[in-house]
Design an enzyme around this catalytic site. Structure first.
Site, PDB file in Angstrom:
ATOM      1  NE  ARG A   1      15.878   3.460   7.386  1.00 49.57           N
ATOM      2  CZ  ARG A   1      14.925   4.384   7.590  1.00 49.57           C
ATOM      3  NH1 ARG A   1      14.444   5.076   6.578  1.00 49.57           N
ATOM      4  NH2 ARG A   1      14.463   4.630   8.791  1.00 49.57           N
TER       5      ARG A   1
ATOM      6  CD  GLU B   1      17.790   9.851   3.254  1.00 51.45           C
ATOM      7  OE1 GLU B   1      17.250  10.473   4.186  1.00 51.45           O
ATOM      8  OE2 GLU B   1      17.293   8.856   2.725  1.00 51.45           O
TER       9      GLU B   1
ATOM     10  CG  HIS C   1      13.672  10.372   4.338  1.00 45.26           C
ATOM     11  ND1 HIS C   1      14.772   9.651   4.727  1.00 45.26           N
ATOM     12  CD2 HIS C   1      12.610   9.722   4.898  1.00 45.26           C
ATOM     13  CE1 HIS C   1      14.410   8.635   5.479  1.00 45.26           C
ATOM     14  NE2 HIS C   1      13.095   8.658   5.595  1.00 45.26           N
TER      15      HIS C   1
HETATM   16  P1  NAD Z   1       7.977  -3.449   9.240  1.00 42.87           P
HETATM   17  O1  NAD Z   1       9.035  -3.957  10.176  1.00 42.87           O
HETATM   18  O2  NAD Z   1       6.573  -3.384   9.684  1.00 42.87           O
HETATM   19  O3  NAD Z   1       8.037  -4.307   7.874  1.00 42.87           O
HETATM   20  C1  NAD Z   1       9.233  -4.667   7.222  1.00 42.87           C
HETATM   21  C2  NAD Z   1       8.991  -6.022   6.563  1.00 42.87           C
HETATM   22  O4  NAD Z   1      10.094  -6.365   5.733  1.00 42.87           O
HETATM   23  C3  NAD Z   1       8.841  -7.181   7.574  1.00 42.87           C
HETATM   24  O5  NAD Z   1       7.583  -7.811   7.405  1.00 42.87           O
HETATM   25  C4  NAD Z   1      10.000  -8.122   7.230  1.00 42.87           C
HETATM   26  O6  NAD Z   1       9.640  -9.499   7.395  1.00 42.87           O
HETATM   27  C5  NAD Z   1      10.227  -7.784   5.772  1.00 42.87           C
HETATM   28  N1  NAD Z   1      11.541  -8.181   5.292  1.00 42.87           N
HETATM   29  C6  NAD Z   1      12.739  -8.162   5.930  1.00 42.87           C
HETATM   30  N2  NAD Z   1      13.707  -8.636   5.135  1.00 42.87           N
HETATM   31  C7  NAD Z   1      13.126  -8.957   3.958  1.00 42.87           C
HETATM   32  C8  NAD Z   1      13.611  -9.485   2.748  1.00 42.87           C
HETATM   33  N3  NAD Z   1      14.908  -9.803   2.601  1.00 42.87           N
HETATM   34  N4  NAD Z   1      12.741  -9.690   1.735  1.00 42.87           N
HETATM   35  C9  NAD Z   1      11.433  -9.393   1.877  1.00 42.87           C
HETATM   36  N5  NAD Z   1      10.891  -8.901   3.026  1.00 42.87           N
HETATM   37  C10 NAD Z   1      11.739  -8.681   4.050  1.00 42.87           C
HETATM   38  O7  NAD Z   1       8.506  -2.007   8.774  1.00 42.87           O
HETATM   39  P2  NAD Z   1       7.644  -0.815   8.131  1.00 42.87           P
HETATM   40  O8  NAD Z   1       7.167   0.084   9.208  1.00 42.87           O
HETATM   41  O9  NAD Z   1       6.690  -1.374   7.155  1.00 42.87           O
HETATM   42  O10 NAD Z   1       8.807  -0.004   7.370  1.00 42.87           O
HETATM   43  C11 NAD Z   1       9.346  -0.486   6.145  1.00 42.87           C
HETATM   44  C12 NAD Z   1      10.543   0.378   5.758  1.00 42.87           C
HETATM   45  O11 NAD Z   1      10.131   1.732   5.519  1.00 42.87           O
HETATM   46  C13 NAD Z   1      11.618   0.466   6.829  1.00 42.87           C
HETATM   47  O12 NAD Z   1      12.879   0.393   6.205  1.00 42.87           O
HETATM   48  C14 NAD Z   1      11.423   1.847   7.425  1.00 42.87           C
HETATM   49  O13 NAD Z   1      12.599   2.336   8.004  1.00 42.87           O
HETATM   50  C15 NAD Z   1      11.015   2.626   6.198  1.00 42.87           C
HETATM   51  N6  NAD Z   1      10.277   3.891   6.447  1.00 42.87           N
HETATM   52  C16 NAD Z   1      10.525   4.944   5.606  1.00 42.87           C
HETATM   53  C17 NAD Z   1       9.821   6.144   5.787  1.00 42.87           C
HETATM   54  C18 NAD Z   1      10.073   7.324   4.886  1.00 42.87           C
HETATM   55  O14 NAD Z   1       9.953   8.448   5.335  1.00 42.87           O
HETATM   56  N7  NAD Z   1      10.370   7.128   3.625  1.00 42.87           N
HETATM   57  C19 NAD Z   1       8.887   6.261   6.826  1.00 42.87           C
HETATM   58  C20 NAD Z   1       8.644   5.152   7.624  1.00 42.87           C
HETATM   59  C21 NAD Z   1       9.347   3.963   7.431  1.00 42.87           C
END
Ligand code: NAD
Length: 529
Positions: free
Chosen positions: A234, A263, A282
């Site tokens: 993000r 964005e 993105h």
């Molecule tokens: P997920 O919920 O499976 O994993 C996120 C992890 O972050 C969790 O395990 C949580 O415990 C951890 N976390 C939260 N706060 C934290 C902190 N302060 N320090 C360390 N770890 C922490 O989510 P995901 O599906 O793996 O997605 C991860 C990110 O990627 C999200 O922000 C999602 O929106 C983003 N995303 C981006 C795209 C893209 O197109 N670029 C696509 C999909 C997801």
């Protein structure tokens, strides 16, 4: 009996449509592209709606959707759905967040290679008809240290790939119990170790107060010189101005960014100014395979909902009996606040939550309160991604045990919530009640207190010596932070005391660090509820 009608109003991969057909549960109307007029005309008969980003599920549409039970966004972003309006009408909203994990992990790896071998820069130079072989000397990935922050769905996939490249992988995720991560076979380390030691850092967390500005101007000096930073999670997790400054000053060797605070990225941004900042618009989920996976996940969620009433990845409230809802509303709010409070006070992942309800409200169905508490607790780590529908499931996935019991009515019938929370190292107990002015924590670790778990709080665990509060007050005053309330909770004289100061404003990370350095402070935390 007529089958429920499912409308797929945007383009969905055929694999998803086939799953819906094979279930035999639905009458399917697949339109690939639907104009607003068509959508409005057909919506009154639709019970299940599948959309991507083109169709808008706003209030006006929801008003016409008299039979609609569920909306599923094939993908992650739900900006085009009015979730509160859906909740109000009892329409469940879900998304499909898992299908694009692998593609997003691969995008992070692609950016890592691009940075290491300067592929985009070399490509641009060659298109300029140049042959600048010595300018694009890169670095090898094998043997380098990769720091992965956030070990959820995507972070775990990145870890596997980093190991495959024979990198030394360090991981940090304070919200997942370490035993759930042993199969990754990586070193779990404090975040500062990653900042100091990693050659490449990639973030895979939601954007929360704890992750916003994770790399910022103040901690640039902590980073290993030449580190390369990747963000496919993000925008804003790395402070954009700090990255530009770090690259300009040579502290950061390069940054690969797929996501941005705003964005599309506005026409003026410091991120455009440096060759070593590689940008993609993105693209994490933009692969054919991710679209297939997302379509399958979406269709399977629709089938599960109509077959078993299971709402997977739901983003809104469960339906609760309206009469209980009225009586429970202030408790709901208090439980969410208490959950968030406990989540910020405790140091390591919460293992066990034991709840006892006493008094008049035990006549009601109090199950939603546990959910609100769990939601508050998990929101510290997961931000907006946790809600009342998915909180119990997420707690279970994290081996968080929530048990609750009702104790017989007390004579006075005052309703009280008691809870004891255990993490890996310590135990915290508290009592809370709803009074005339709202929810209050009335007891903490056996000591009476009167703390409203709301707003900005500075929590300090300090040695119980004279003058601590005065010193804290002076320090805050010097930084123009006004104290609005103060609560002390202490055990025996001369031991340790907990002090909670209500503040009018947020305090900066550096001021918190200054407070932590004081000799009378054992622990200090800023709590935001
Ligand atoms: P997920 O919920 O499976 O994993 C996120 C992890 O972050 C969790 O395990 C949580 O415990 C951890 N976390 C939260 N706060 C934290 C902190 N302060 N320090 C360390 N770890 C922490 O989510 P995901 O599906 O793996 O997605 C991860 C990110 O990627 C999200 O922000 C999602 O929106 C983003 N995303 C981006 C795209 C893209 O197109 N670029 C696509 C999909 C997801």
């Amino acid at each position: 009996m007529a089958k429920p009608k499912i409308l797929i109003s945007d383009n969905l991969d055929q694999d998803g449509v086939d799953i819906l057909k094979a279930s035999g549960l639905f009458e399917i109307d697949y339109r690939k592209k639907t104009s607003r007029e068509e959508l409005e005309a057909v919506i009154p008969e639709v019970e299940g709606l599948i959309i991507r980003s083109a169709s808008k599920v706003d209030k006006a549409l929801i008003e016409k959707a008299s039979k609609l039970k569920v909306v599923i966004r094939a993908g992650v972003g739900v900006d085009n759905i009015d979730i509160p309006a859906c909740s109000q009408k009892g329409i469940v909203v879900m998304n499909a967040p898992a299908g694009n994990s692998i593609s997003t992990a691969e995008q992070a790896i692609a950016l890592m290679f691009a940075l290491a071998r300067k592929v985009p820069q070399a490509h641009a130079s060659m298109k300029d008809k140049k042959w600048e072989k010595s300018k694009f000397q890169g670095s090898q990935l094998t043997g380098k240290t990769l720091g992965v922050i956030g070990l959820g769905r995507i972070g775990k996939e990145v870890v596997k790939r980093g190991k495959g490249l024979q990198m030394q992988v360090l991981g940090f995720d304070p919200y997942i119990p370490s035993e759930h991560l042993t199969s990754l076979e990586i070193d779990l380390v404090p975040i500062d170790t990653i900042l100091k030691q990693a050659d490449f850092i990639t973030v895979h967390t939601p954007l929360t107060d704890a992750t916003r500005g994770l790399v910022n101007e103040k901690n640039l000096s902590l980073l290993k010189p030449g580190v390369r930073l990747i963000n496919c999670a993000r925008g804003g997790i790395y402070d954009e101005a700090a990255i530009a400054k770090g690259v300009k000053e040579g502290i950061i060797g390069g940054a690969g960014l797929d996501v941005f605070v705003e964005e599309p990225l506005p026409a003026t941004s410091p991120l455009y100014d440096h060759e070593d900042i590689v940008l993609t618009p993105h693209l994490g989920a933009s692969t054919d395979e991710a679209q297939i996976e997302v379509a399958k996940e979406t269709a399977e969620s629709m089938v599960a909902y109509f077959k078993n009433g299971v709402a997977r990845n739901s983003l809104n409230f469960p339906t609760i009996d309206p009469t209980s809802m009225d009586a429970l509303a202030p408790w709901f709010e208090l439980c969410e606040q208490v959950g968030s409070f406990v989540g910020q006070v405790m140091k390591s992942p919460i293992k066990d939550i034991e709840i006892s309800y006493r008094g008049g409200f035990t006549e009601l169905n109090l199950n939603p309160l546990e959910i609100a508490l769990t939601k508050g607790l998990l929101s510290v780590a997961m931000g907006d991604e946790v809600n009342l529908v998915n909180a119990p499931l997420l707690a279970k996935e994290r081996s968080m045990r929530v048990t609750a019991r009702k104790v017989e009515k007390t004579e006075k019938e005052v309703s009280i919530l008691e809870m004891t929370v255990y993490d890996e190292k310590e135990r915290l107990s508290l009592k809370a009640a709803v009074g005339a002015t709202g929810g209050v924590i009335t007891e903490l670790n056996g000591n009476a207190i009167k703390l409203k778990p709301e707003g900005y709080l500075l929590y300090v665990l300090n040695t119980d010596t004279p003058g601590v509060v005065g010193k804290l007050g002076t320090l805050l005053g010097e930084h123009n932070i006004n104290i609005s309330s103060m609560e002390l909770s202490r055990g025996k004289k001369g031991g340790e005391a907990r002090t909670f100061l209500g503040l009018d404003d947020e305090i900066s990370k550096s001021l918190l660090e200054t407070i932590r350095q004081k000799e009378f402070i054992v622990e200090a935390r800023f709590i935001k509820i």
